[in-house]
Scaffold this active site. Structure first.
Site, PDB file in Angstrom:
ATOM      1  N   LYS A 119      47.966  45.391  41.212  1.00  0.00           N
ATOM      2  CA  LYS A 119      46.698  44.828  41.960  1.00  0.00           C
ATOM      3  C   LYS A 119      46.649  44.798  43.319  1.00  0.00           C
ATOM      4  O   LYS A 119      47.823  44.911  44.126  1.00  0.00           O
ATOM      5  CB  LYS A 119      46.634  43.458  41.366  1.00  0.00           C
ATOM      6  CG  LYS A 119      45.233  42.754  41.513  1.00  0.00           C
ATOM      7  CD  LYS A 119      44.186  43.357  40.542  1.00  0.00           C
ATOM      8  CE  LYS A 119      43.526  42.096  39.788  1.00  0.00           C
ATOM      9  NZ  LYS A 119      43.061  42.234  38.498  1.00  0.00           N
TER      10      LYS A 119
HETATM   11  N1  GLU Z   1      40.101  44.222  37.459  1.00  0.00           N
HETATM   12  C1  GLU Z   1      40.098  44.433  35.991  1.00  0.00           C
HETATM   13  C2  GLU Z   1      40.927  43.413  35.398  1.00  0.00           C
HETATM   14  O1  GLU Z   1      41.565  42.615  36.105  1.00  0.00           O
HETATM   15  C3  GLU Z   1      39.992  45.833  35.637  1.00  0.00           C
HETATM   16  C4  GLU Z   1      41.138  46.519  35.806  1.00  0.00           C
HETATM   17  C5  GLU Z   1      41.328  48.046  35.449  1.00  0.00           C
HETATM   18  O2  GLU Z   1      40.180  48.251  34.760  1.00  0.00           O
HETATM   19  O3  GLU Z   1      42.100  48.540  35.935  1.00  0.00           O
HETATM   20  O4  GLU Z   1      41.354  43.388  34.538  1.00  0.00           O
END
Ligand code: GLU
Length: 434
Positions: A119
């Site tokens: 992230k």
């Molecule tokens: N930001 C989204 C989550 O927290 C999607 C992450 C993604 O698709 O890689 O799950």
């Protein structure tokens, strides 16, 4: 009007965002205790593999240069490339990125995907910048991250305040900086792209649809009809909107919404499409919606309802507001919306929580479909995507529900146990290099 500069920010201030890491670690440790996780694997999973911090300059519209700080934390890749969103928000820092990356590791593992967890994002309030500034910020951030991301290494996606346009800029910048023969083959460096740029039909609704599905599956298991059930939603972005859209189709009634612009309520029902249309003409803000009254943001979670969907930021349900929650079910559209103290109170009160790593996993499942589509040079149709998503979400839900019943644990502990055990197995099979 209650100016919630806002309701979301007030709650975020009471409990520092720093607490997110404490939360995820407590959740992890309690599940690790339950499954008696091997101590060596506990050590590995308690830390992040890589933490990338970049400072980069960008020329603003007025000709001045501003320096931005961006992050990418890669928690674990035992099951496959790092996967997870990039968010643009003032609360983004190393600690938040660490916690959110860890949640992604559990989320992708639970969903049975061949991914790890990562992230990141930029510490920025995107509302303060023009579209062309945001484009330059995004492109320069991508350039600064360089080979720390890649289609078989670390694959970002949208998160809070980023969207398909952001992903298109990242994909274009990444591809433009590859050697000529590799350019187009790198489209799957990000997911959540717009449709003409390799995006997946339905990726926009995948997270919210998944939230709705987990609520529907819970209702089926517990013999509850969604028809006439009242629900409240914190955050009316992509996740909040689509979850509301599908719930309303099943006869449930949206009675209150909160976002950074304010909190609104109408116990007779707020039309989801009317509110969406209002937001389109109101810079995405729910404030001043005619079909509702403005209410005190601090009492939002105490509003009368059956289902509560926190779909904004972390640490929103805490020991301060958990005792007043009326809902019988909390469906976590956001990542980490309930902190450990808040959760304890809810569980003691017999309230069910569908945990984030299950509830909002439709997004990353949709991302996986997009990645496969790009990798295989295919174009999938919307109905095919929705059927596949439904199947994946049902499998995950049933696994978690059954585990929680047989092991007599709450659904979060169940979800964590299943996720961690899959990674433990990979380490046991492969051993530790050298
Ligand atoms: N930001 C989204 C989550 O927290 C999607 C992450 C993604 O698709 O890689 O799950």
């Amino acid at each position: 009007m209650t100016t919630v500069t806002s309701d979301l920010k007030k709650s975020a201030k009471k409990v520092p965002v720093r607490g997110m890491m404490d939360n995820v670690m407590e959740q992890f440790n309690s599940a690790a205790d339950h499954i008696n996780l091997h101590p060596n694997i506990r050590k590995i999973l308690s830390i992040t593999n890589n933490e990338i911090l970049v400072n980069f300059p960008v020329k603003m519209d007025n000709g001045e240069v501003e320096i931005f700080t961006g992050y990418r934390v890669q928690h674990n890749n035992a099951l496959g490339p790092y996967k997870g969103g990039l968010r643009y928000h003032p609360t983004v820092d190393l600690d938040a990125a660490r916690a959110l990356a860890m949640w992604m590791t559990w989320k992708t593992s639970l969903a049975g995907l061949p991914y790890g967890g990562g992230k990141g994002g930029i510490k920025i309030d995107p509302k303060k910048y023009s579209e062309s500034e945001l484009e330059r910020i995004t492109r320069r951030f991508t350039f600064a991250l360089a080979d720390n991301i890649g289609p078989e290494h670390d694959i970002p996606a949208p998160d809070v305040n980023t969207n398909s346009q952001t992903m298109a800029w990242i994909a274009d910048t990444y591809m433009s900086t590859r050697p000529p023969a590799e350019r187009t083959a790198n489209q799957h460096v990000v997911t959540g792209k717009p449709d003409a740029s390799g995006g997946l039909e339905g990726r926009d609704r995948a997270t919210g649809y998944g939230v709705y599905l987990t609520i529907k599956f819970w209702a089926e298991k517990t013999n509850v009809s969604l028809n006439g059930k009242k629900f409240i939603v914190q955050g009316f972005g992509n996740v909040g909107y689509w979850a509301s859209y599908f719930l309303e189709k099943d006869g449930a009634k949206l009675v209150a919404v909160q976002d950074a612009s304010g909190s609104i309520e109408n116990q007779n029902g707020i039309g989801v499409d009317e509110l969406f249309a209002h937001c389109q003409n109101n810079s995405g803000r729910i404030a001043d919606f005619a079909g509702s009254k403005t209410v005190d943001g601090n009492k939002f979670f105490a509003i009368d309802c059956d289902i509560c969907i926190p779909a904004a930021l972390g640490n929103q349900i805490t020991k301060e507001n958990a005792p007043d929650i009326k809902a019988k079910l909390i469906a976590e559209g956001a990542n980490g919306p309930t902190n450990v103290e808040g959760e304890k109170i809810l569980l003691d009160r017999g309230i069910t929580i569908i945990p984030d790593i299950l509830c909002n996993s439709g997004g990353v499942v949709g991302s996986y479909f997009e990645w496969l589509q790009n990798r295989n040079g295919e174009i999938w149709q919307l109905d095919e995507v929705m059927v596949k998503l439904d199947k994946k979400m049902k499998e995950s839900f049933n696994k978690v529900y059954d585990y929680s019943k047989t092991q007599k644990v709450d659904m979060r502990t169940a979800a964590f146990c299943i996720a961690i055990q899959r990674i433990e197995k990979a380490y046991i099979q492969r051993g530790i290099f050298p």
